[in-house]
Design a protein around this motif. Structure first.
Motif, PDB file in Angstrom:
ATOM      1  N   ASN A 165       0.810  -1.219   0.000  1.00 15.90           N
ATOM      2  CA  ASN A 165       0.000   0.000   0.000  1.00 15.90           C
ATOM      3  C   ASN A 165       0.845   1.271   0.000  1.00 15.90           C
ATOM      4  OD1 ASN A 165       1.045  -0.252   2.577  1.00 15.90           O
ATOM      5  ND2 ASN A 165      -0.815   0.460   3.591  1.00 15.90           N
ATOM      6  N   ALA A 166       2.107   1.131  -0.323  1.00 14.32           N
ATOM      7  CA  ALA A 166       3.026   2.270  -0.363  1.00 14.32           C
ATOM      8  C   ALA A 166       3.890   2.132  -1.612  1.00 14.32           C
ATOM      9  CB  ALA A 166       3.897   2.283   0.890  1.00 14.32           C
ATOM     10  N   PRO A 167       4.482   3.231  -2.068  1.00 11.91           N
ATOM     11  CA  PRO A 167       5.282   3.155  -3.295  1.00 11.91           C
ATOM     12  C   PRO A 167       6.562   2.348  -3.116  1.00 11.91           C
ATOM     13  CG  PRO A 167       5.516   5.313  -2.295  1.00 11.91           C
ATOM     14  CD  PRO A 167       4.465   4.582  -1.513  1.00 11.91           C
ATOM     15  N   PHE A 168       7.033   1.780  -4.206  1.00  9.13           N
ATOM     16  CA  PHE A 168       8.341   1.145  -4.212  1.00  9.13           C
ATOM     17  C   PHE A 168       9.385   2.244  -4.077  1.00  9.13           C
ATOM     18  CE2 PHE A 168      12.123   0.126  -6.792  1.00  9.13           C
ATOM     19  CZ  PHE A 168      12.605  -0.941  -6.045  1.00  9.13           C
ATOM     20  N   GLY A 169      10.443   1.973  -3.334  1.00  9.80           N
ATOM     21  CA  GLY A 169      11.551   2.920  -3.216  1.00  9.80           C
ATOM     22  C   GLY A 169      11.450   3.796  -1.990  1.00  9.80           C
ATOM     23  N   CYS A 170      12.133   4.902  -2.070  1.00 16.19           N
ATOM     24  CA  CYS A 170      12.271   5.838  -0.962  1.00 16.19           C
ATOM     25  C   CYS A 170      11.023   6.719  -0.850  1.00 16.19           C
ATOM     26  CB  CYS A 170      13.509   6.695  -1.215  1.00 16.19           C
ATOM     27  SG  CYS A 170      14.018   7.725   0.167  1.00 16.19           S
ATOM     28  N   PHE A 171      10.475   6.826   0.368  1.00 17.41           N
ATOM     29  CA  PHE A 171       9.327   7.708   0.558  1.00 17.41           C
ATOM     30  C   PHE A 171       9.261   8.224   1.991  1.00 17.41           C
ATOM     31  CE2 PHE A 171       7.600   3.478   1.453  1.00 17.41           C
ATOM     32  CZ  PHE A 171       6.765   3.670   2.553  1.00 17.41           C
ATOM     33  N   ILE A 172       8.455   9.255   2.165  1.00 18.28           N
ATOM     34  CA  ILE A 172       8.265   9.896   3.468  1.00 18.28           C
ATOM     35  C   ILE A 172       6.802   9.772   3.857  1.00 18.28           C
ATOM     36  CG2 ILE A 172       8.214  12.144   4.642  1.00 18.28           C
ATOM     37  CD1 ILE A 172      10.674  12.943   3.037  1.00 18.28           C
ATOM     38  N   ASP A 173       6.570   9.489   5.151  1.00 21.32           N
ATOM     39  CA  ASP A 173       5.224   9.534   5.711  1.00 21.32           C
ATOM     40  C   ASP A 173       5.018  10.970   6.178  1.00 21.32           C
ATOM     41  OD1 ASP A 173       2.947   9.504   7.296  1.00 21.32           O
ATOM     42  OD2 ASP A 173       3.444   7.586   8.237  1.00 21.32           O
ATOM     43  N   PRO A 174       4.165  11.760   5.494  1.00 21.75           N
ATOM     44  CA  PRO A 174       4.042  13.170   5.833  1.00 21.75           C
ATOM     45  C   PRO A 174       3.464  13.445   7.228  1.00 21.75           C
ATOM     46  CG  PRO A 174       2.550  12.609   4.027  1.00 21.75           C
ATOM     47  CD  PRO A 174       3.345  11.392   4.346  1.00 21.75           C
ATOM     48  N   SER A 175       2.893  12.434   7.883  1.00 22.68           N
ATOM     49  CA  SER A 175       2.345  12.669   9.226  1.00 22.68           C
ATOM     50  C   SER A 175       3.435  13.013  10.231  1.00 22.68           C
ATOM     51  CB  SER A 175       1.542  11.455   9.704  1.00 22.68           C
ATOM     52  OG  SER A 175       2.400  10.344   9.950  1.00 22.68           O
ATOM     53  N   ASP A 176       4.642  12.487  10.010  1.00 18.49           N
ATOM     54  CA  ASP A 176       5.754  12.809  10.919  1.00 18.49           C
ATOM     55  C   ASP A 176       7.097  12.933  10.194  1.00 18.49           C
ATOM     56  OD1 ASP A 176       6.259  10.142  10.308  1.00 18.49           O
ATOM     57  OD2 ASP A 176       6.364   9.470  12.383  1.00 18.49           O
ATOM     58  N   ALA A 177       7.066  12.958   8.854  1.00 20.75           N
ATOM     59  CA  ALA A 177       8.257  13.084   8.001  1.00 20.75           C
ATOM     60  C   ALA A 177       9.208  11.896   8.115  1.00 20.75           C
ATOM     61  CB  ALA A 177       9.000  14.392   8.267  1.00 20.75           C
ATOM     62  N   ALA A 178       8.714  10.750   8.596  1.00 25.50           N
ATOM     63  CA  ALA A 178       9.555   9.561   8.765  1.00 25.50           C
ATOM     64  C   ALA A 178       9.982   8.992   7.406  1.00 25.50           C
ATOM     65  CB  ALA A 178       8.818   8.491   9.557  1.00 25.50           C
ATOM     66  N   ILE A 179      11.260   8.646   7.312  1.00 25.93           N
ATOM     67  CA  ILE A 179      11.840   8.105   6.087  1.00 25.93           C
ATOM     68  C   ILE A 179      11.600   6.597   6.032  1.00 25.93           C
ATOM     69  CG2 ILE A 179      13.969   7.798   4.779  1.00 25.93           C
ATOM     70  CD1 ILE A 179      15.069  10.274   6.343  1.00 25.93           C
ATOM     71  N   HIS A 180      11.093   6.145   4.887  1.00 29.28           N
ATOM     72  CA  HIS A 180      10.806   4.729   4.656  1.00 29.28           C
ATOM     73  C   HIS A 180      11.433   4.284   3.342  1.00 29.28           C
ATOM     74  CE1 HIS A 180       7.524   5.820   7.373  1.00 29.28           C
ATOM     75  NE2 HIS A 180       7.208   4.546   7.510  1.00 29.28           N
ATOM     76  N   TYR A 181      11.593   2.979   3.210  1.00 30.68           N
ATOM     77  CA  TYR A 181      11.976   2.397   1.926  1.00 30.68           C
ATOM     78  C   TYR A 181      11.086   1.185   1.689  1.00 30.68           C
ATOM     79  CZ  TYR A 181      14.624   1.034  -2.132  1.00 30.68           C
ATOM     80  OH  TYR A 181      14.979   0.746  -3.422  1.00 30.68           O
ATOM     81  N   GLY A 182      10.329   1.224   0.587  1.00 24.30           N
ATOM     82  CA  GLY A 182       9.462   0.110   0.230  1.00 24.30           C
ATOM     83  C   GLY A 182      10.171  -0.818  -0.738  1.00 24.30           C
ATOM     84  N   ARG A 183      10.305  -2.091  -0.355  1.00 27.31           N
ATOM     85  CA  ARG A 183      10.993  -3.064  -1.202  1.00 27.31           C
ATOM     86  C   ARG A 183      10.060  -3.784  -2.167  1.00 27.31           C
ATOM     87  NH1 ARG A 183      14.265  -5.789   3.670  1.00 27.31           N
ATOM     88  NH2 ARG A 183      12.126  -6.376   4.057  1.00 27.31           N
ATOM     89  N   GLU A 184       8.744  -3.612  -2.008  1.00 22.43           N
ATOM     90  CA  GLU A 184       7.776  -4.293  -2.865  1.00 22.43           C
ATOM     91  C   GLU A 184       7.669  -3.558  -4.202  1.00 22.43           C
ATOM     92  OE1 GLU A 184       5.577  -6.721  -4.638  1.00 22.43           O
ATOM     93  OE2 GLU A 184       6.034  -7.251  -2.572  1.00 22.43           O
TER      94      GLU A 184
END
Length: 158
Positions: A52-71
């Motif tokens: 339910n999130a993009p592949f690659g590097c992304f930010i959750d704008p609710s708290d600016a947390a850095i994520h990486y989606g491997r799917e």
């Protein structure tokens, strides 16, 4: 600026994510996301296999947390902001004649050549950029006129 990969933040909208050639690697993600306001959540880089999130590097704008989606087939449900490599806005197609080449400092680095070439209508031959040391071609990033294939010449004397 040619040779420098800059990050850009996409809006948090459904199906909005980076083009394939504009994804940062997992190793590049933290630095790229920090450059656009991202931060580590509890000093942790969050990596997961999200559908339910993009592949690659992304930010959750609710708290600016850095994520990486491997799917690879992950789809942004409209909650997250993808962090993408900035597209080559500065690319210019010069006339294809002998002796024509970019001014010193104006050429694209090999890692930026695909984006620059695609921004001018270039394409990948067989899915690949063509890299070589040709004496009869300009140094750096160029498009071959017969099929617009993107090339990178490592021969500075070309």
């Amino acid at each position: 600026k040619p040779g420098v990969i800059e990050a850009t933040l996409k809006p948090a909208e459904r199906d909005v994510q980076c083009r394939d050639t504009h994804n940062f690697s997992q190793l590049e993600c933290v630095a790229a996301a920090k450059s656009v306001g991202g931060q580590l959540r509890n000093n942790e880089f969050i990596v997961g296999d999200y559908t339910n999130a993009p592949f690659g590097c992304f930010i959750d704008p609710s708290d600016a947390a850095i994520h990486y989606g491997r799917e690879v087939s992950g789809v942004n449900i409209g909650t997250y902001q993808s962090v993408c490599k900035k597209e080559a806005e500065e690319a210019t197609k010069l006339p294809g004649r002998k002796g024509t080449q970019c001014s010193p400092g104006e050429n694209f680095a090999s890692e930026d050549c695909i984006a620059a070439g695609e921004s001018l209508g270039g394409n990948l031959r067989g899915g690949n950029i063509l890299v070589g040391a040709w004496a009869d071609a300009p140094y750096g990033c160029f498009l071959e006129s017969r099929d617009n294939a993107i090339h990178f010449n490592t021969n500075a004397g070309g």
